[in-house]
Design a protein around this motif. Structure first.
Motif, PDB file in Angstrom:
ATOM      1  N   HIS A   4       0.865  -1.189   0.000  1.00 47.37           N
ATOM      2  CA  HIS A   4       0.000   0.000   0.000  1.00 47.37           C
ATOM      3  C   HIS A   4       0.895   1.229   0.000  1.00 47.37           C
ATOM      4  CE1 HIS A   4      -3.939  -1.899   1.746  1.00 47.37           C
ATOM      5  NE2 HIS A   4      -3.555  -2.426   0.617  1.00 47.37           N
ATOM      6  N   LEU A   5       0.743   2.052  -1.028  1.00 49.63           N
ATOM      7  CA  LEU A   5       1.550   3.279  -1.082  1.00 49.63           C
ATOM      8  C   LEU A   5       0.882   4.364  -0.248  1.00 49.63           C
ATOM      9  CD1 LEU A   5       2.428   3.212  -4.893  1.00 49.63           C
ATOM     10  CD2 LEU A   5       3.855   2.463  -2.972  1.00 49.63           C
ATOM     11  N   LYS A   6       1.673   5.316   0.160  1.00 47.31           N
ATOM     12  CA  LYS A   6       1.115   6.433   0.941  1.00 47.31           C
ATOM     13  C   LYS A   6       0.138   7.226   0.061  1.00 47.31           C
ATOM     14  CE  LYS A   6       4.935   6.914   4.167  1.00 47.31           C
ATOM     15  NZ  LYS A   6       6.184   7.607   4.498  1.00 47.31           N
ATOM     16  N   PRO A   7      -0.893   7.819   0.658  1.00 44.44           N
ATOM     17  CA  PRO A   7      -1.903   8.524  -0.148  1.00 44.44           C
ATOM     18  C   PRO A   7      -1.316   9.646  -0.996  1.00 44.44           C
ATOM     19  CG  PRO A   7      -2.562   8.409   2.175  1.00 44.44           C
ATOM     20  CD  PRO A   7      -1.193   7.813   2.090  1.00 44.44           C
ATOM     21  N   GLU A   8      -0.206  10.241  -0.542  1.00 47.45           N
ATOM     22  CA  GLU A   8       0.364  11.366  -1.301  1.00 47.45           C
ATOM     23  C   GLU A   8       1.146  10.905  -2.551  1.00 47.45           C
ATOM     24  OE1 GLU A   8       0.953  10.704   1.918  1.00 47.45           O
ATOM     25  OE2 GLU A   8       3.079  10.881   2.456  1.00 47.45           O
ATOM     26  N   VAL A   9       1.384   9.613  -2.683  1.00 50.53           N
ATOM     27  CA  VAL A   9       2.116   9.145  -3.872  1.00 50.53           C
ATOM     28  C   VAL A   9       1.235   9.325  -5.111  1.00 50.53           C
ATOM     29  CG1 VAL A   9       3.191   7.149  -5.000  1.00 50.53           C
ATOM     30  CG2 VAL A   9       3.461   7.481  -2.521  1.00 50.53           C
ATOM     31  N   THR A  10       1.782  10.061  -6.091  1.00 46.15           N
ATOM     32  CA  THR A  10       0.975  10.398  -7.277  1.00 46.15           C
ATOM     33  C   THR A  10       0.829   9.192  -8.208  1.00 46.15           C
ATOM     34  OG1 THR A  10       2.936  11.013  -8.509  1.00 46.15           O
ATOM     35  CG2 THR A  10       1.840  12.780  -7.250  1.00 46.15           C
ATOM     36  N   HIS A  11      -0.073   9.357  -9.163  1.00 41.31           N
ATOM     37  CA  HIS A  11      -0.310   8.316 -10.161  1.00 41.31           C
ATOM     38  C   HIS A  11       0.990   7.976 -10.905  1.00 41.31           C
ATOM     39  CE1 HIS A  11      -2.468   6.052 -13.201  1.00 41.31           C
ATOM     40  NE2 HIS A  11      -1.876   6.772 -14.139  1.00 41.31           N
ATOM     41  N   PRO A  27      -5.419   1.047  -8.423  1.00 40.27           N
ATOM     42  CA  PRO A  27      -5.946   2.183  -7.665  1.00 40.27           C
ATOM     43  C   PRO A  27      -6.882   1.679  -6.574  1.00 40.27           C
ATOM     44  CG  PRO A  27      -6.580   2.278  -9.999  1.00 40.27           C
ATOM     45  CD  PRO A  27      -5.980   0.939  -9.757  1.00 40.27           C
ATOM     46  N   ARG A  28      -6.709   2.134  -5.357  1.00 40.46           N
ATOM     47  CA  ARG A  28      -7.594   1.783  -4.242  1.00 40.46           C
ATOM     48  C   ARG A  28      -8.316   3.047  -3.815  1.00 40.46           C
ATOM     49  NH1 ARG A  28      -8.832  -3.210  -4.069  1.00 40.46           N
ATOM     50  NH2 ARG A  28      -9.090  -2.392  -6.143  1.00 40.46           N
ATOM     51  N   ASP A  29      -8.983   2.980  -2.691  1.00 37.53           N
ATOM     52  CA  ASP A  29      -9.732   4.138  -2.211  1.00 37.53           C
ATOM     53  C   ASP A  29      -8.765   5.179  -1.643  1.00 37.53           C
ATOM     54  OD1 ASP A  29     -12.179   5.153  -2.099  1.00 37.53           O
ATOM     55  OD2 ASP A  29     -12.779   4.216  -0.200  1.00 37.53           O
ATOM     56  N   GLY A  30      -8.360   6.128  -2.464  1.00 40.62           N
ATOM     57  CA  GLY A  30      -7.476   7.195  -1.972  1.00 40.62           C
ATOM     58  C   GLY A  30      -5.998   6.882  -1.973  1.00 40.62           C
ATOM     59  N   PHE A  31      -5.603   5.747  -2.496  1.00 45.80           N
ATOM     60  CA  PHE A  31      -4.170   5.434  -2.607  1.00 45.80           C
ATOM     61  C   PHE A  31      -3.970   4.369  -3.687  1.00 45.80           C
ATOM     62  CE2 PHE A  31      -5.898   2.407   0.417  1.00 45.80           C
ATOM     63  CZ  PHE A  31      -5.270   1.212   0.097  1.00 45.80           C
ATOM     64  N   TYR A  32      -2.692   4.109  -4.002  1.00 53.12           N
ATOM     65  CA  TYR A  32      -2.389   3.042  -4.968  1.00 53.12           C
ATOM     66  C   TYR A  32      -1.805   1.849  -4.236  1.00 53.12           C
ATOM     67  CZ  TYR A  32      -3.232   6.405  -8.641  1.00 53.12           C
ATOM     68  OH  TYR A  32      -3.841   7.308  -9.460  1.00 53.12           O
TER      69      TYR A  32
END
Ligand code: PEP
Ligand code: MN
Length: 333
Positions: A4-11, A27-32
């Motif tokens: 699970h990447l941190k939410p701030e990690v961009t696409h 893509p997950r809910d609010g993170f990748y």
């Protein structure tokens, strides 16, 4: 490993990390999330700035694993029908093996309405074991199913035989069925992964549990979270019954996977005489659903004639299952 990447990690950064780790980016809910091979057990320190959580696994049963999601995933069939999650439902699905005519499928739709069954099953594209038998009505069959949905408000499950008509079935069905023989068809698995509709994945009759769950991983890692596993009998040395219903396998799937389970005793035994007893054994295992073949006149059915219940047999069974479900803390819906 699931990362699970941190939410701030961009696409773009997630894609770059995905390439570096040879993984699928989801893509997950609010993170990748990145899904790598399970051979990867630990990330190098250089990734720690981007990573929120990691889930290592013993094998490639990852998104489907109870070690990732502890309970049973909720699968919403439509707005008011869900299985899994906190629902202790056992969903009844019934209908003929194949759509054969408007009259026949309408009789089956009427049985569903009379018996409070919400999901009608029937194949339009049939994966037969010989090219000389009835192959299904194809698109005309799908249109008849669609008509039953509009006329009676029933939900429809129908199978995808091969990748040539995936989009057609996706358009007409509420639940996409991938048959036992299609379990390894990657064209179908990948197309279902891109669809938002629930998928009922049947176990190939020569597939191990690991192979079965890995087929489900193709759909899950394609981005579709709504996968239901269906045990429908495996091939063993026994020839008196058509297949052998693997209830040990069901116990395994319940213990180690997070996917709802629907059992199909009709195809497993292959003979109507055993469907009722087997159905009770299935429901007693605490499962999310049952798929039973019924036909207004099984003797003249164009496919799977020997195993389909007639309507009176179904009525009796449907009633007898209620206390069995209740005994294991579930409700037949
Ligand atoms: C069916 O559901 O009619 C069918 C063909 O099932 P399976 O893929 O399990 O043989
Ligand atoms: Mn059938």
């Amino acid at each position: 490993m699931i990362v699970h990447l941190k939410p701030e990690v961009t696409h773009d950064k997630a894609l770059a990390l995905g390439v570096e780790l040879e993984s699928i980016v989801l893509p997950r809910d609010g993170f990748y999330a990145l899904i790598t091979s399970s051979k990867l057990k630990k990330l190098e320190d250089k990734f720690s700035a981007f990573v929120a959580e990691t889930f290592p696994f013993d094998d490639d049963m990852q998104l489907a694993s109870k070690r990732y999601i502890h309970g049973v995933r909720e699968v919403k069939i439509v707005d008011n029908i869900s299985i899994g999650g906190t629902h202790k439902n056992t969903l009844m699905i019934t209908g003929p093996c194949s759509v054969e005519s408007e009259e026949q499928i309408e009789q089956c739709a009427n049985l569903c309405i009379e018996q409070g069954v919400k999901v009608l099953r029937a194949g339009a594209y049939k994966p037969r074991t010989t090219p000389y038998s009835f192959q299904g009505m194809g698109l005309d069959g799908l249109k008849l199913l669609d008509k039953m949905r509009s006329k009676y408000g029933l939900k429809i499950i129908t199978e995808i035989r091969d990748s040539t008509h995936v989009s057609e079935v996706i358009e007409y069905a509420d639940i996409l069925q991938i048959g036992a023989k299609a379990m390894y068809d990657h064209g179908i698995l990948r197309a279902c992964g891109k669809s938002g509709k629930p998928v009922l994945l049947k176990r190939g009759f020569g597939a191990t549990l690991q192979e079965f769950v890995q087929a489900a991983e193709f759909i899950l890692s394609g981005g579709n979270d709504h996968v239901i596993l269906c045990e429908r009998g495996i091939r063993t040395f026994e020839t008196k019954t058509r297949f052998t219903l693997d209830l040990c396998g069901v116990a395994y799937l319940k213990q180690y996977t997070n996917l709802p389970i629907i059992l199909d005793p009709s195809h497993a035994i292959g003979f109507a005489y055993g469907v009722s007893d087997l159905s009770k054994a299935c429901v007693a295992m605490g499962i999310e659903g049952l798929l039973i073949e019924t036909h207004p006149n099984p003797a003249v059915a164009k496919s799977d004639a020997a195993q389909q219940l007639n309507f009176d047999q179904f009525r009796t069974l449907n009633k007898e299952l209620i206390p069995v479900a209740n005994a294991v803390g579930r409700t037949m819906i």
